[in-house]
Motif scaffolding. Structure first.
Motif, PDB file in Angstrom:
ATOM      1  N   GLY A   1       0.795  -1.226   0.000  1.00 41.28           N
ATOM      2  CA  GLY A   1       0.000   0.000   0.000  1.00 41.28           C
ATOM      3  C   GLY A   1       0.824   1.272   0.000  1.00 41.28           C
ATOM      4  N   LYS A   2       2.139   1.158   0.147  1.00 37.74           N
ATOM      5  CA  LYS A   2       2.992   2.349   0.185  1.00 37.74           C
ATOM      6  C   LYS A   2       2.892   3.139  -1.106  1.00 37.74           C
TER       7      LYS A   2
ATOM      8  N   TRP B   1      -3.721 -11.062  -8.313  1.00 37.84           N
ATOM      9  CA  TRP B   1      -3.381  -9.989  -7.382  1.00 37.84           C
ATOM     10  C   TRP B   1      -2.082  -9.322  -7.764  1.00 37.84           C
ATOM     11  N   ASP B   2      -1.951  -8.057  -7.354  1.00 38.34           N
ATOM     12  CA  ASP B   2      -0.677  -7.357  -7.529  1.00 38.34           C
ATOM     13  C   ASP B   2       0.089  -7.355  -6.205  1.00 38.34           C
TER      14      ASP B   2
ATOM     15  N   HIS C   1     -10.155  -7.120 -10.014  1.00 41.27           N
ATOM     16  CA  HIS C   1     -11.461  -6.456  -9.910  1.00 41.27           C
ATOM     17  C   HIS C   1     -11.337  -5.119  -9.170  1.00 41.27           C
ATOM     18  N   ASP C   2     -10.442  -5.043  -8.196  1.00 49.40           N
ATOM     19  CA  ASP C   2     -10.215  -3.774  -7.496  1.00 49.40           C
ATOM     20  C   ASP C   2      -9.405  -2.803  -8.363  1.00 49.40           C
TER      21      ASP C   2
ATOM     22  N   SER D   1     -10.433   0.742  -6.921  1.00 51.59           N
ATOM     23  CA  SER D   1     -10.747   0.628  -5.491  1.00 51.59           C
ATOM     24  C   SER D   1      -9.677  -0.158  -4.754  1.00 51.59           C
ATOM     25  N   VAL D   2      -9.784  -0.147  -3.446  1.00 52.55           N
ATOM     26  CA  VAL D   2      -8.874  -0.911  -2.595  1.00 52.55           C
ATOM     27  C   VAL D   2      -9.641  -1.288  -1.327  1.00 52.55           C
ATOM     28  N   GLN D   3      -9.344  -2.478  -0.814  1.00 50.27           N
ATOM     29  CA  GLN D   3      -9.955  -2.916   0.447  1.00 50.27           C
ATOM     30  C   GLN D   3      -9.013  -2.535   1.590  1.00 50.27           C
TER      31      GLN D   3
END
Length: 136
Positions: free
Chosen positions: A9-10, A117-118, A125-126, A131-133
């Protein structure tokens, strides 16, 4: 190989810990199981004793409708809410606009985008819905 990208998330400008940080994978999977169980229970109740095979198809429909309505209005499905997660837009909006929530839900229904996923633990999908969870 071996490059340090920092915490998850950085590069998205999110904090490393606490509210607003990337949601842990375990909680996300737990929320998915809660949402799926709730959807299956609702579908079973709606079908009231019909064939069990039909319940699985309707559970997916209920799951997608529930995801569309709850993420689009309150920013979290019941499972996410119970586990302290929410879905937010990366462009500073508190909630996703309806059309972006619809894109996210359709891709989630296809399942494959959610499995890709990344390095920030964002599913396709995000990424495609912007978007982000995060932790609530």
């Amino acid at each position: 190989m071996g490059a340090d990208f920092g915490y998850r998330g950085k590069r998205l400008g999110l904090p490393a810990e606490g509210p607003g940080a990337i949601a842990p994978v375990g909680r996300r999977v737990g929320a998915l199981f809660i949402d799926w169980a709730l959807s299956a229970l609702i579908a079973f109740g709606l079908l009231a004793g019909r064939r069990l095979e039909a319940t699985n198809n309707w559970a997916l429909v209920v799951f997608l409708v529930m995801s569309l309505l709850t993420v689009g209005t309150v920013g979290a499905t019941p499972g996410k809410r119970l586990l302290g997660l929410r879905v937010v837009a990366l462009d500073g909006l508190e909630r996703l606009p309806v059309w972006r929530t619809a894109v996210r839900t359709v891709l989630l229904g296809l399942a494959v985008p959610a499995l890709v996923w990344d390095r920030d633990n964002r599913g396709l999908h995000d990424r495609l819905s912007g978007s982000v969870q995060v932790r609530a």
